[in-house]
Design a protein around this motif. Structure first.
Motif, PDB file in Angstrom:
ATOM      1  N   LEU A   8     -69.270  -9.445  -8.962  1.00 45.64           N
ATOM      2  CA  LEU A   8     -70.557 -10.134  -8.911  1.00 45.64           C
ATOM      3  C   LEU A   8     -71.289 -10.094 -10.244  1.00 45.64           C
ATOM      4  O   LEU A   8     -72.169 -10.924 -10.490  1.00 45.64           O
ATOM      5  N   LEU A   9     -70.969  -9.116 -11.082  1.00 45.94           N
ATOM      6  CA  LEU A   9     -71.581  -8.992 -12.407  1.00 45.94           C
ATOM      7  C   LEU A   9     -70.492  -8.729 -13.432  1.00 45.94           C
ATOM      8  O   LEU A   9     -69.471  -8.083 -13.127  1.00 45.94           O
ATOM      9  N   GLY A  10     -70.717  -9.234 -14.641  1.00 43.44           N
ATOM     10  CA  GLY A  10     -69.848  -8.881 -15.738  1.00 43.44           C
ATOM     11  C   GLY A  10     -70.242  -7.525 -16.295  1.00 43.44           C
ATOM     12  O   GLY A  10     -71.391  -7.088 -16.152  1.00 43.44           O
ATOM     13  N   ASP A  11     -69.291  -6.864 -16.936  1.00 50.36           N
ATOM     14  CA  ASP A  11     -69.567  -5.531 -17.452  1.00 50.36           C
ATOM     15  C   ASP A  11     -70.683  -5.552 -18.490  1.00 50.36           C
ATOM     16  O   ASP A  11     -71.390  -4.568 -18.662  1.00 50.36           O
ATOM     17  N   GLU A  12     -70.829  -6.687 -19.171  1.00 50.94           N
ATOM     18  CA  GLU A  12     -71.873  -6.788 -20.187  1.00 50.94           C
ATOM     19  C   GLU A  12     -73.217  -7.211 -19.594  1.00 50.94           C
ATOM     20  O   GLU A  12     -74.223  -7.241 -20.299  1.00 50.94           O
ATOM     21  N   ASN A  13     -73.240  -7.544 -18.304  1.00 48.03           N
ATOM     22  CA  ASN A  13     -74.468  -8.014 -17.664  1.00 48.03           C
ATOM     23  C   ASN A  13     -74.990  -7.031 -16.615  1.00 48.03           C
ATOM     24  O   ASN A  13     -75.578  -7.437 -15.608  1.00 48.03           O
ATOM     25  N   ARG A  14     -74.767  -5.760 -16.837  1.00 48.07           N
ATOM     26  CA  ARG A  14     -75.225  -4.759 -15.876  1.00 48.07           C
ATOM     27  C   ARG A  14     -76.753  -4.795 -15.749  1.00 48.07           C
ATOM     28  O   ARG A  14     -77.462  -5.030 -16.728  1.00 48.07           O
ATOM     29  N   LEU A  15     -77.227  -4.562 -14.537  1.00 45.74           N
ATOM     30  CA  LEU A  15     -78.665  -4.623 -14.264  1.00 45.74           C
ATOM     31  C   LEU A  15     -79.368  -3.402 -14.834  1.00 45.74           C
ATOM     32  O   LEU A  15     -78.869  -2.277 -14.729  1.00 45.74           O
ATOM     33  N   GLU A  16     -80.553  -3.634 -15.408  1.00 40.59           N
ATOM     34  CA  GLU A  16     -81.390  -2.548 -15.911  1.00 40.59           C
ATOM     35  C   GLU A  16     -82.380  -2.159 -14.813  1.00 40.59           C
ATOM     36  O   GLU A  16     -83.407  -2.805 -14.624  1.00 40.59           O
ATOM     37  N   MET A  17     -82.046  -1.117 -14.081  1.00 39.00           N
ATOM     38  CA  MET A  17     -82.888  -0.688 -12.962  1.00 39.00           C
ATOM     39  C   MET A  17     -83.455   0.716 -13.157  1.00 39.00           C
ATOM     40  O   MET A  17     -84.011   1.300 -12.230  1.00 39.00           O
ATOM     41  N   MET A  18     -83.318   1.243 -14.352  1.00 39.67           N
ATOM     42  CA  MET A  18     -83.828   2.581 -14.648  1.00 39.67           C
ATOM     43  C   MET A  18     -84.794   2.521 -15.821  1.00 39.67           C
ATOM     44  O   MET A  18     -84.641   1.703 -16.726  1.00 39.67           O
ATOM     45  N   TYR A  19     -85.789   3.422 -15.786  1.00 38.76           N
ATOM     46  CA  TYR A  19     -86.793   3.533 -16.840  1.00 38.76           C
ATOM     47  C   TYR A  19     -87.585   2.239 -17.005  1.00 38.76           C
ATOM     48  O   TYR A  19     -87.860   1.794 -18.111  1.00 38.76           O
ATOM     49  N   ASN A  20     -87.904   1.631 -15.862  1.00 38.92           N
ATOM     50  CA  ASN A  20     -88.753   0.446 -15.842  1.00 38.92           C
ATOM     51  C   ASN A  20     -89.433   0.383 -14.474  1.00 38.92           C
ATOM     52  O   ASN A  20     -89.248   1.261 -13.628  1.00 38.92           O
ATOM     53  N   GLN A  21     -90.193  -0.691 -14.254  1.00 39.44           N
ATOM     54  CA  GLN A  21     -90.924  -0.818 -13.000  1.00 39.44           C
ATOM     55  C   GLN A  21     -89.985  -0.993 -11.805  1.00 39.44           C
ATOM     56  O   GLN A  21     -90.317  -0.583 -10.690  1.00 39.44           O
ATOM     57  N   MET A  22     -88.819  -1.600 -12.033  1.00 37.58           N
ATOM     58  CA  MET A  22     -87.866  -1.778 -10.944  1.00 37.58           C
ATOM     59  C   MET A  22     -87.434  -0.435 -10.376  1.00 37.58           C
ATOM     60  O   MET A  22     -87.375  -0.250  -9.155  1.00 37.58           O
ATOM     61  N   GLY A  23     -87.132   0.524 -11.247  1.00 34.90           N
ATOM     62  CA  GLY A  23     -86.747   1.845 -10.770  1.00 34.90           C
ATOM     63  C   GLY A  23     -87.851   2.522  -9.987  1.00 34.90           C
ATOM     64  O   GLY A  23     -87.609   3.158  -8.948  1.00 34.90           O
ATOM     65  N   THR A  24     -89.091   2.387 -10.465  1.00 35.94           N
ATOM     66  CA  THR A  24     -90.225   2.978  -9.750  1.00 35.94           C
ATOM     67  C   THR A  24     -90.391   2.350  -8.367  1.00 35.94           C
ATOM     68  O   THR A  24     -90.613   3.056  -7.376  1.00 35.94           O
ATOM     69  N   LEU A  25     -90.265   1.029  -8.271  1.00 34.72           N
ATOM     70  CA  LEU A  25     -90.425   0.344  -6.987  1.00 34.72           C
ATOM     71  C   LEU A  25     -89.352   0.770  -5.989  1.00 34.72           C
ATOM     72  O   LEU A  25     -89.649   1.074  -4.828  1.00 34.72           O
ATOM     73  N   ILE A  26     -88.104   0.792  -6.427  1.00 35.11           N
ATOM     74  CA  ILE A  26     -87.005   1.118  -5.511  1.00 35.11           C
ATOM     75  C   ILE A  26     -87.119   2.558  -5.021  1.00 35.11           C
ATOM     76  O   ILE A  26     -87.045   2.833  -3.816  1.00 35.11           O
ATOM     77  N   ALA A  27     -87.282   3.481  -5.940  1.00 37.13           N
ATOM     78  CA  ALA A  27     -87.303   4.895  -5.566  1.00 37.13           C
ATOM     79  C   ALA A  27     -88.517   5.227  -4.702  1.00 37.13           C
ATOM     80  O   ALA A  27     -88.396   5.929  -3.679  1.00 37.13           O
ATOM     81  N   MET A  28     -89.688   4.734  -5.069  1.00 40.78           N
ATOM     82  CA  MET A  28     -90.884   5.074  -4.310  1.00 40.78           C
ATOM     83  C   MET A  28     -90.901   4.384  -2.952  1.00 40.78           C
ATOM     84  O   MET A  28     -91.451   4.925  -1.979  1.00 40.78           O
ATOM     85  N   THR A  29     -90.340   3.185  -2.857  1.00 41.47           N
ATOM     86  CA  THR A  29     -90.260   2.516  -1.554  1.00 41.47           C
ATOM     87  C   THR A  29     -89.401   3.325  -0.596  1.00 41.47           C
ATOM     88  O   THR A  29     -89.755   3.512   0.579  1.00 41.47           O
ATOM     89  N   HIS A  30     -88.283   3.829  -1.085  1.00 47.49           N
ATOM     90  CA  HIS A  30     -87.420   4.657  -0.234  1.00 47.49           C
ATOM     91  C   HIS A  30     -88.112   5.952   0.171  1.00 47.49           C
ATOM     92  O   HIS A  30     -88.054   6.374   1.337  1.00 47.49           O
ATOM     93  N   ILE A  31     -88.789   6.592  -0.759  1.00 49.77           N
ATOM     94  CA  ILE A  31     -89.413   7.883  -0.487  1.00 49.77           C
ATOM     95  C   ILE A  31     -90.590   7.740   0.479  1.00 49.77           C
ATOM     96  O   ILE A  31     -90.806   8.583   1.354  1.00 49.77           O
ATOM     97  N   LEU A  32     -91.351   6.657   0.371  1.00 48.60           N
ATOM     98  CA  LEU A  32     -92.552   6.483   1.194  1.00 48.60           C
ATOM     99  C   LEU A  32     -92.292   5.715   2.484  1.00 48.60           C
ATOM    100  O   LEU A  32     -93.212   5.561   3.294  1.00 48.60           O
ATOM    101  N   LEU A  33     -91.070   5.237   2.687  1.00 48.50           N
ATOM    102  CA  LEU A  33     -90.775   4.445   3.884  1.00 48.50           C
ATOM    103  C   LEU A  33     -91.076   5.187   5.184  1.00 48.50           C
ATOM    104  O   LEU A  33     -91.656   4.590   6.108  1.00 48.50           O
ATOM    105  N   PRO A  34     -90.726   6.463   5.333  1.00 49.39           N
ATOM    106  CA  PRO A  34     -91.037   7.141   6.605  1.00 49.39           C
ATOM    107  C   PRO A  34     -92.532   7.196   6.921  1.00 49.39           C
ATOM    108  O   PRO A  34     -92.911   7.222   8.102  1.00 49.39           O
ATOM    109  N   PHE A  35     -93.373   7.205   5.890  1.00 51.14           N
ATOM    110  CA  PHE A  35     -94.817   7.247   6.130  1.00 51.14           C
ATOM    111  C   PHE A  35     -95.340   5.934   6.709  1.00 51.14           C
ATOM    112  O   PHE A  35     -96.460   5.902   7.223  1.00 51.14           O
TER     113      PHE A  35
END
Length: 438
Positions: A292-319
């Motif tokens: 689905l992705l080329g090796d040179e087109n890896r997604l940047e999901m760390m050290y940006n707002q995307m990483g914050t959204l994904i991680a915090m959504t998972h952590i706060l979901l039970p609340f």
């Protein structure tokens, strides 16, 4: 009305009037004593909890609010070994008291400054006083320490002597900051928290564009917290509905999966997302492996707002899941079936029958998730990078690194004020009595 009639009426309205106890005492007084004793006993029962709340919640918040407007770094020095407090900068403070705002510093002002520099040298407080001024004017700490080292050698005319050490001693902005700092109480930390400052004339202005940080972070915190709240609501609503409609045995089994994150360390969960989201992590490797992705087109999901959204959504979901589940479980499914039998479509039955009954849970979950999101610190610090940092990370920076506790307290007070406004809006729109947390 005769006295006899009045006594009869009083006896009717107060059945205990005229009655006595076994030991001959009036029954009414005995009842009052019993009620007073019950109130004292109830107070003693809740006194430990009340003391705990005062010590761990009310007092820290009060100290924070006091710290946000109070700083003695320019007026008092305390010896950490003896606890002895020494007034500093008293001569300059007196000059400020005798001369109104806008007065240019004359030779008397520089003489007062020179005398105070001698005191700073004796009590070794030049760094402390310079740091207090440095909070609002960069580069001031080195000026104070350098001048204090040579304070004993300064001679009149003091203005020329100080200008030989550093030409910035004549800077009007420096004198404006020192004037404000000569009072232990100031609102300047709140101005700084809003990217504002005072000019040489004392007027409130915006700081330079390259120094406008805090308002931007407040906006980012508000934006990301709203997005996280919406994402958790979208994900939690069908989960809570499934838990509420399944038989109790299966529902309890799935509820364990919802509660499982609570039994895992927050740091472990966050670092797990770091492993999953990094460029060479599990998610990117899986996408590349599936083509689905080329090796040179890896997604940047760390050290940006995307990483914050994904991680915090998972952590706060039970609340979000738990408040929704608490209001969905008691809803009688026959209501929706009755609407369907009367000709309503599935969407109409959901929109007009089922959804309104879940609004208290939505409000409670959204309030809980949003409040937790705006104050989160560890997850944005680890996965957010520069673009995913929230205002809580900057508060921690000022507490731990820059040691500008007054500015950190001002930022925290503004954050607390925003939360209280949100609480007030929720009470007006939904009603705090309808709060369903589980």
């Amino acid at each position: 009305m005769s006295d006899a009639t009045l006594s009869q009426a009083t006896a009717v309205n107060e059945p205990s009037a005229g009655l006595t106890t076994a030991d001959g005492k009036p029954l009414k007084q005995a009842l009052l004593r019993a009620q007073s004793h019950a109130r004292r006993r109830a107070f003693l029962l809740v006194a430990p909890l009340l003391a705990f709340i005062l010590l761990t919640f009310v007092m820290p918040i009060g100290q924070m609010l006091h710290r946000s407007v109070h700083n003695e770094g320019f007026t008092w020095h305390e010896d950490v070994t003896t606890g002895h407090r020494t007034p500093i900068m008293t001569n300059l403070s007196q000059w400020f008291d005798d001369n109104p705002l806008g007065t240019e510093p004359d030779e008397a002002a520089f003489a007062a400054l020179a005398a105070d520099l001698v005191v700073l040298r004796e009590v070794k407080a030049a760094g402390q006083a310079g740091t207090r001024i440095n909070y609002e004017r960069s580069g001031s700490r080195s000026m104070f320490t350098k001048a204090a080292r040579r304070a004993n050698k300064l001679e009149a005319p003091y203005k020329e002597a100080l200008l030989e050490l550093d030409e910035d001693w004549v800077d009007p902005s420096l004198w404006r900051v020192m004037r404000d700092a000569s009072s232990s109480y100031t609102a300047n930390f709140y101005l700084a928290a809003l990217d504002r400052t005072k000019d040489a004339d004392g007027k409130v202005t915006q700081v330079n564009e390259n120094r406008q940080v805090y308002v931007k972070l407040f906006k980012r915190t508000l934006f990301l917290s709203i997005i996280i709240t919406l994402l958790t609501l979208i994900l939690a609503y069908p989960i809570a509905h499934l838990l509420a409609t399944l038989p109790l045995g299966k529902s309890n089994l799935l509820m364990i999966l919802v509660l499982l994150p609570f039994w895992t360390s927050l740091l472990v969960r966050t670092t797990s997302w770091m492993v999953l989201l990094q460029s060479q992590g599990v998610v990117n490797d899986a996408l590349v492996g599936m083509g689905l992705l080329g090796d040179e087109n890896r997604l940047e999901m760390m050290y940006n707002q995307m990483g914050t959204l994904i991680a915090m959504t998972h952590i706060l979901l039970p609340f979000m899941v738990l408040p929704l589940y608490s209001v969905m479980r008691p809803i009688n499914p026959s209501y929706v079936r009755a609407a369907r039998s009367l000709g309503a479509t599935s969407w109409t039955a959901f929109r007009r029958i089922y959804f309104p009954q879940t609004v208290p849970g939505i409000g409670a979950g959204a309030l809980l998730v949003f409040i937790l999101a705006v104050g989160y610190y560890i997850t944005p610090a680890l996965v957010g990078g520069a673009d995913g940092q929230l205002i809580s990370n900057l508060i921690a920076f000022h507490m731990q690194k820059s040691l500008n506790w007054s500015l950190a307290a001002a930022l925290a007070a503004l954050l607390l004020g925003g939360i209280l406004i949100l609480y007030w809006l929720y009470d007006r729109l939904v009603g705090i009595d309808n709060l369903k947390l589980g």
